[in-house]
Design a protein around this motif. Sequence first.
Motif, PDB file in Angstrom:
ATOM      1  N   VAL A   1      22.108  70.216  13.793  1.00 49.56           N
ATOM      2  CA  VAL A   1      20.952  70.304  12.902  1.00 49.56           C
ATOM      3  C   VAL A   1      20.409  71.727  12.983  1.00 49.56           C
ATOM      4  N   ALA A   2      20.421  72.434  11.852  1.00 49.44           N
ATOM      5  CA  ALA A   2      19.941  73.821  11.794  1.00 49.44           C
ATOM      6  C   ALA A   2      18.656  73.860  10.984  1.00 49.44           C
ATOM      7  N   PHE A   3      17.644  74.518  11.530  1.00 51.06           N
ATOM      8  CA  PHE A   3      16.361  74.680  10.848  1.00 51.06           C
ATOM      9  C   PHE A   3      16.311  76.090  10.241  1.00 51.06           C
ATOM     10  N   LYS A   4      16.294  76.138   8.922  1.00 50.33           N
ATOM     11  CA  LYS A   4      16.274  77.403   8.202  1.00 50.33           C
ATOM     12  C   LYS A   4      14.865  77.685   7.684  1.00 50.33           C
ATOM     13  N   LYS A   5      14.612  78.970   7.405  1.00 52.52           N
ATOM     14  CA  LYS A   5      13.319  79.361   6.859  1.00 52.52           C
ATOM     15  C   LYS A   5      13.222  78.895   5.408  1.00 52.52           C
ATOM     16  N   SER A   6      12.088  78.313   5.072  1.00 53.77           N
ATOM     17  CA  SER A   6      11.866  77.814   3.717  1.00 53.77           C
ATOM     18  C   SER A   6      10.676  78.460   3.034  1.00 53.77           C
ATOM     19  N   GLY A   7       9.965  79.361   3.734  1.00 58.63           N
ATOM     20  CA  GLY A   7       8.769  79.962   3.162  1.00 58.63           C
ATOM     21  C   GLY A   7       7.547  79.085   3.267  1.00 58.63           C
ATOM     22  N   GLU A   8       7.689  77.909   3.876  1.00 56.25           N
ATOM     23  CA  GLU A   8       6.576  76.996   4.070  1.00 56.25           C
ATOM     24  C   GLU A   8       6.480  76.630   5.538  1.00 56.25           C
ATOM     25  N   LYS A   9       5.518  75.760   5.845  1.00 59.06           N
ATOM     26  CA  LYS A   9       5.332  75.345   7.227  1.00 59.06           C
ATOM     27  C   LYS A   9       6.483  74.466   7.706  1.00 59.06           C
ATOM     28  N   ILE A  10       7.002  73.620   6.827  1.00 57.41           N
ATOM     29  CA  ILE A  10       8.112  72.724   7.172  1.00 57.41           C
ATOM     30  C   ILE A  10       9.428  73.459   6.932  1.00 57.41           C
ATOM     31  N   PRO A  11      10.314  73.556   7.918  1.00 57.40           N
ATOM     32  CA  PRO A  11      11.571  74.293   7.719  1.00 57.40           C
ATOM     33  C   PRO A  11      12.553  73.504   6.867  1.00 57.40           C
ATOM     34  N   ARG A  12      13.548  74.201   6.367  1.00 52.20           N
ATOM     35  CA  ARG A  12      14.623  73.581   5.590  1.00 52.20           C
ATOM     36  C   ARG A  12      15.735  73.165   6.552  1.00 52.20           C
ATOM     37  N   VAL A  13      16.175  71.914   6.442  1.00 48.55           N
ATOM     38  CA  VAL A  13      17.126  71.335   7.386  1.00 48.55           C
ATOM     39  C   VAL A  13      18.515  71.334   6.767  1.00 48.55           C
ATOM     40  N   GLU A  14      19.493  71.804   7.532  1.00 47.39           N
ATOM     41  CA  GLU A  14      20.889  71.788   7.117  1.00 47.39           C
ATOM     42  C   GLU A  14      21.743  71.195   8.223  1.00 47.39           C
ATOM     43  N   LEU A  15      22.820  70.502   7.826  1.00 47.80           N
ATOM     44  CA  LEU A  15      23.745  69.898   8.771  1.00 47.80           C
ATOM     45  C   LEU A  15      25.026  70.718   8.816  1.00 47.80           C
ATOM     46  N   GLU A  16      25.463  71.040  10.025  1.00 51.06           N
ATOM     47  CA  GLU A  16      26.695  71.804  10.227  1.00 51.06           C
ATOM     48  C   GLU A  16      27.672  70.952  11.034  1.00 51.06           C
ATOM     49  N   ASP A  17      28.874  70.828  10.512  1.00 55.46           N
ATOM     50  CA  ASP A  17      29.889  70.012  11.186  1.00 55.46           C
ATOM     51  C   ASP A  17      30.251  70.639  12.536  1.00 55.46           C
ATOM     52  N   ALA A  18      30.024  69.865  13.608  1.00 53.14           N
ATOM     53  CA  ALA A  18      30.267  70.378  14.960  1.00 53.14           C
ATOM     54  C   ALA A  18      31.432  69.679  15.644  1.00 53.14           C
ATOM     55  N   GLY A  19      31.804  68.502  15.184  1.00 54.54           N
ATOM     56  CA  GLY A  19      32.863  67.761  15.849  1.00 54.54           C
ATOM     57  C   GLY A  19      32.329  67.063  17.107  1.00 54.54           C
ATOM     58  N   PRO A  20      33.086  66.145  17.655  1.00 57.56           N
ATOM     59  CA  PRO A  20      34.413  65.713  17.199  1.00 57.56           C
ATOM     60  C   PRO A  20      34.352  64.840  15.951  1.00 57.56           C
ATOM     61  N   THR A  21      35.420  64.896  15.176  1.00 57.69           N
ATOM     62  CA  THR A  21      35.584  64.072  13.987  1.00 57.69           C
ATOM     63  C   THR A  21      36.669  63.045  14.278  1.00 57.69           C
ATOM     64  N   ILE A  22      36.272  61.772  14.311  1.00 51.52           N
ATOM     65  CA  ILE A  22      37.186  60.716  14.752  1.00 51.52           C
ATOM     66  C   ILE A  22      37.149  59.573  13.743  1.00 51.52           C
ATOM     67  N   ASN A  23      38.330  59.061  13.415  1.00 54.19           N
ATOM     68  CA  ASN A  23      38.469  57.817  12.658  1.00 54.19           C
ATOM     69  C   ASN A  23      38.954  56.732  13.606  1.00 54.19           C
ATOM     70  N   PHE A  24      38.185  55.655  13.707  1.00 58.36           N
ATOM     71  CA  PHE A  24      38.501  54.552  14.623  1.00 58.36           C
ATOM     72  C   PHE A  24      38.991  53.345  13.840  1.00 58.36           C
ATOM     73  N   ASP A  25      40.035  52.714  14.343  1.00 54.56           N
ATOM     74  CA  ASP A  25      40.434  51.393  13.873  1.00 54.56           C
ATOM     75  C   ASP A  25      39.829  50.355  14.811  1.00 54.56           C
ATOM     76  N   VAL A  26      38.998  49.476  14.257  1.00 51.61           N
ATOM     77  CA  VAL A  26      38.352  48.453  15.072  1.00 51.61           C
ATOM     78  C   VAL A  26      39.389  47.385  15.409  1.00 51.61           C
ATOM     79  N   ARG A  27      39.628  47.176  16.697  1.00 51.79           N
ATOM     80  CA  ARG A  27      40.676  46.249  17.129  1.00 51.79           C
ATOM     81  C   ARG A  27      40.098  44.939  17.667  1.00 51.79           C
ATOM     82  N   ARG A  28      39.512  44.981  18.822  1.00 49.61           N
ATOM     83  CA  ARG A  28      38.994  43.757  19.431  1.00 49.61           C
ATOM     84  C   ARG A  28      37.552  43.972  19.871  1.00 49.61           C
ATOM     85  N   CYS A  29      36.849  42.871  20.034  1.00 50.66           N
ATOM     86  CA  CYS A  29      35.484  42.917  20.545  1.00 50.66           C
ATOM     87  C   CYS A  29      35.236  41.675  21.379  1.00 50.66           C
ATOM     88  N   LEU A  30      34.441  41.840  22.397  1.00 50.22           N
ATOM     89  CA  LEU A  30      34.060  40.739  23.287  1.00 50.22           C
ATOM     90  C   LEU A  30      32.544  40.792  23.424  1.00 50.22           C
TER      91      LEU A  30
END
Length: 294
Positions: free
Chosen positions: A175-204
Amino acid sequence: MQSSCAGRNDRFIFIKKATRREVLKKNEFRPFEESKHLEFLSFKNDCSLFCFGSHGKKRPHNLTIGRHFDHQLLDMLELGVSKYETMREARIAVGSKPMMHFQGELFSTHPTMQRVQNLLIDFFNGQKINKVHLGGLDHLISVTLKPKDVTKEISVSDDGNTILNAEILFRHYNVAFKKSGEKIPRVELEDAGPTINFDVRRCLLASPQMFRHACKLPKGQVQKKEKNMSKDMFGEKGTIHVGHQSKELATMGTRNFKAHRGKKEKRSAPPATVTSDEVGPAVQSGVKRSKTAM
């Protein structure tokens, strides 16, 4: 705290770097068949949550996430890694709490997936706090549930231990807070990883009675709601309900002070009627004679 065994989960557990404990010794056992060894490790390391990585011919690139209650197995979820991209650049401050975002209708409608969502929140959430500083919100975890085959729906087997046609997309962002010219900053999301695709197998999952017992709070931590009490900027204030008191006030012997009495209005006398005989001659008064005078 987490107890993680060796496997392809070093970067996955890096998100919990401040509250983890690694067990690097190779343990040849299967969590869904033998839970006593996991309970022993939980008691020895004082860890209620665990992440176990394994690899086999039948279930390759396997990752098992679970939790204990009173050092006994409560819930467990088995995931298979189908896609993995390592962590690139993650800025995680010590003690920061991640924001979690869940996408998927079944997370709010299906009982099994609701428990899976609760398990993932319990795994990454950490300690409960009342206030969070804006600078502490430095990373976000996004979990998306979707079917592997779009033509089929996600379903659960008859015994409730296998989730069919389900895939979980795990994404981690800075989460990056950028300057927006106002009191509330502008929020941007930057991909940081890890990036994982899970196959759901079993659950107990634990039974509803056991899960309800595990969520029960001790008596000392439960705050009883005080009736007729409220708080404002000046502190606590209460409301008193008083019943009908007409009979009680009638029988009470109270002193009647003169200052408490109401002032009586003075009655004005009716205007007098004067006849012409009483007025006298009109020449002396210089006024024309009239029949009546007020």
